[in-house]
Design an enzyme around this catalytic site. Structure first.
Site, PDB file in Angstrom:
ATOM      1  N   LYS A  13       0.813  -1.227   0.000  1.00  0.00           N
ATOM      2  CA  LYS A  13       0.000   0.000   0.000  1.00  0.00           C
ATOM      3  C   LYS A  13       0.839   1.266   0.000  1.00  0.00           C
ATOM      4  O   LYS A  13       2.006   1.259   0.376  1.00  0.00           O
ATOM      5  CB  LYS A  13      -0.987  -0.044   1.164  1.00  0.00           C
ATOM      6  CG  LYS A  13      -2.163  -0.969   0.808  1.00  0.00           C
ATOM      7  CD  LYS A  13      -3.393  -0.774   1.629  1.00  0.00           C
ATOM      8  CE  LYS A  13      -4.505  -1.655   1.035  1.00  0.00           C
ATOM      9  NZ  LYS A  13      -5.610  -1.843   1.961  1.00  0.00           N
ATOM     10  N   ARG A  73      -4.200 -10.119   4.231  1.00  0.00           N
ATOM     11  CA  ARG A  73      -4.553 -10.076   2.806  1.00  0.00           C
ATOM     12  C   ARG A  73      -3.337  -9.552   2.048  1.00  0.00           C
ATOM     13  O   ARG A  73      -2.976  -8.379   2.196  1.00  0.00           O
ATOM     14  CB  ARG A  73      -5.772  -9.163   2.613  1.00  0.00           C
ATOM     15  CG  ARG A  73      -6.260  -9.066   1.168  1.00  0.00           C
ATOM     16  CD  ARG A  73      -7.471  -8.152   1.068  1.00  0.00           C
ATOM     17  NE  ARG A  73      -7.917  -8.032  -0.301  1.00  0.00           N
ATOM     18  CZ  ARG A  73      -7.387  -7.202  -1.195  1.00  0.00           C
ATOM     19  NH1 ARG A  73      -6.410  -6.394  -0.852  1.00  0.00           N
ATOM     20  NH2 ARG A  73      -7.845  -7.183  -2.428  1.00  0.00           N
TER      21      ARG A  73
HETATM   22  C1  8Y7 Z   1      -8.319  -4.132   1.277  1.00  0.00           C
HETATM   23  C2  8Y7 Z   1      -9.359  -4.903   0.761  1.00  0.00           C
HETATM   24  C3  8Y7 Z   1      -8.401  -3.792  -0.848  1.00  0.00           C
HETATM   25  C4  8Y7 Z   1      -8.086  -4.173   2.679  1.00  0.00           C
HETATM   26  C5  8Y7 Z   1      -9.914  -5.749   2.832  1.00  0.00           C
HETATM   27  C6  8Y7 Z   1      -5.398  -2.932  -2.232  1.00  0.00           C
HETATM   28  C7  8Y7 Z   1     -10.362  -5.277  -1.488  1.00  0.00           C
HETATM   29  C8  8Y7 Z   1      -6.666  -2.186  -2.317  1.00  0.00           C
HETATM   30  N1  8Y7 Z   1      -7.723  -3.452   0.256  1.00  0.00           N
HETATM   31  N2  8Y7 Z   1     -10.164  -5.710   1.522  1.00  0.00           N
HETATM   32  N3  8Y7 Z   1      -9.410  -4.679  -0.574  1.00  0.00           N
HETATM   33  N4  8Y7 Z   1      -8.909  -4.999   3.409  1.00  0.00           N
HETATM   34  N5  8Y7 Z   1     -10.659  -6.514   3.640  1.00  0.00           N
HETATM   35  O1  8Y7 Z   1      -4.346  -2.226  -2.238  1.00  0.00           O
HETATM   36  O2  8Y7 Z   1      -7.216  -3.503   3.246  1.00  0.00           O
HETATM   37  O3  8Y7 Z   1      -5.351  -4.170  -2.182  1.00  0.00           O
HETATM   38  S1  8Y7 Z   1      -8.114  -3.198  -2.469  1.00  0.00           S
END
Ligand code: 8Y7
Length: 259
Positions: free
Chosen positions: A204, A238
């Site tokens: 990020k 994640r």
């Molecule tokens: C997150 C996410 C994204 C996160 C959860 C990226 C879909 C942006 N970020 N879902 N999604 N938590 N639960 O940089 O931080 O992956 S998208």
């Protein structure tokens, strides 16, 4: 949790075949690397990203979920805010709903209760298009916690147990680097609720802000924050880079098990 973005690639000739095949191969790689969950998403939620129609989102994610369910022994998470996508994804084999909008879209709460699969509720301040324009909070940890517990309460009223509701402070979603760091430092506030805590910190922009690195060079910084998140109570990470993340999880676990 390995991230699987299903967005059309530039080589595809208008159809979705290449995208699907590539997505399936990527899912296989992450499963082999040791992921427990594959998070399938068809709508980019990055700041400023264009919205995707329901039809387009369904066409992107449903065939991929069906293929993974058929060929790989792994839990599938659907990254969506749309009720109709949640429904079709669970029908196709998804067993976790990951909603960056915490079930605030029309019918989403009602649909999630009907489907009765575990849900990850993520906090987002504002809307993807504008959320990074000078976000402000009274007290970020308390504001995010209050929001997530209110949404969790809605699911509990619908018959969900605490363990079926995952909480995620939503790093980067309407937050400055200082906000993100504050949430990470105080992440135990969320794990103390007895809800499982999921975090997404992989690659990020806050890591770019801290290190000056481009997206492709953020693995070491991603591992550092993943380790800190584990230490502060996160139990699902994640991530893009499953194999290196699993190494730091193993190191963390070994240290925890040592008297
Ligand atoms: C997150 C996410 C994204 C996160 C959860 C990226 C879909 C942006 N970020 N879902 N999604 N938590 N639960 O940089 O931080 O992956 S998208």
């Amino acid at each position: 949790m390995g991230i699987l973005n299903v967005t059309p690639d530039s080589f595809s000739d208008g159809g979705h075949f290449n995208t699907r095949e590539r997505a399936l191969r990527h899912a296989e790689q992450m499963a082999k690397a040791g992921a427990d969950i594959i998070d399938v998403g068809g709508e980019s939620t990055r700041p400023g990203a264009a919205k995707v129609s329901l039809q387009e989102e369904l066409e992107r994610v449903i065939p991929v979920i069906e293929a993974i369910a058929e060929r790989i022994n792994i839990a599938i998470s659907i990254d969506t805010s749309k009720a109709a996508v949640m429904r079709a994804a669970v029908q196709a084999g998804a067993s976790l709903i990951n909603d960056v909008n915490a079930l605030r879209a029309p019918e989403a709460l009602k649909t999630a209760i009907e489907l009765h699969q575990p849900v990850c509720l993520m906090h987002m301040h504002g809307e993807p298009g504008t959320m990074q324009n000078n976000p402000q909070y009274e007290d970020i940890v308390n504001d995010v916690r209050t929001f997530l517990l209110e949404r969790a309460g809605q699911l509990r009223q619908g018959g969900f147990s605490t363990r079926q509701i995952l909480l995620d402070p939503g790093f980067g979603f309407g937050k400055t680097t200082a906000h993100n760091l504050h949430l990470l430092r105080h992440l135990a506030t969320f794990s103390r609720t007895s809800h499982p805590v999921l975090v997404g910190l992989s690659r990020k922009s806050m890591l770019g802000a801290i290190t000056g690195r481009q997206l492709s060079e953020r693995l070491p910084a991603s591992l550092a924050v993943a380790y800190q998140a584990l230490q502060n109570g996160a139990r699902i990470l994640r991530v893009h880079d499953v194999a290196p993340t699993l190494d730091i999880v193993k190191v963390w676990q070994a240290i925890q098990e040592t008297p």
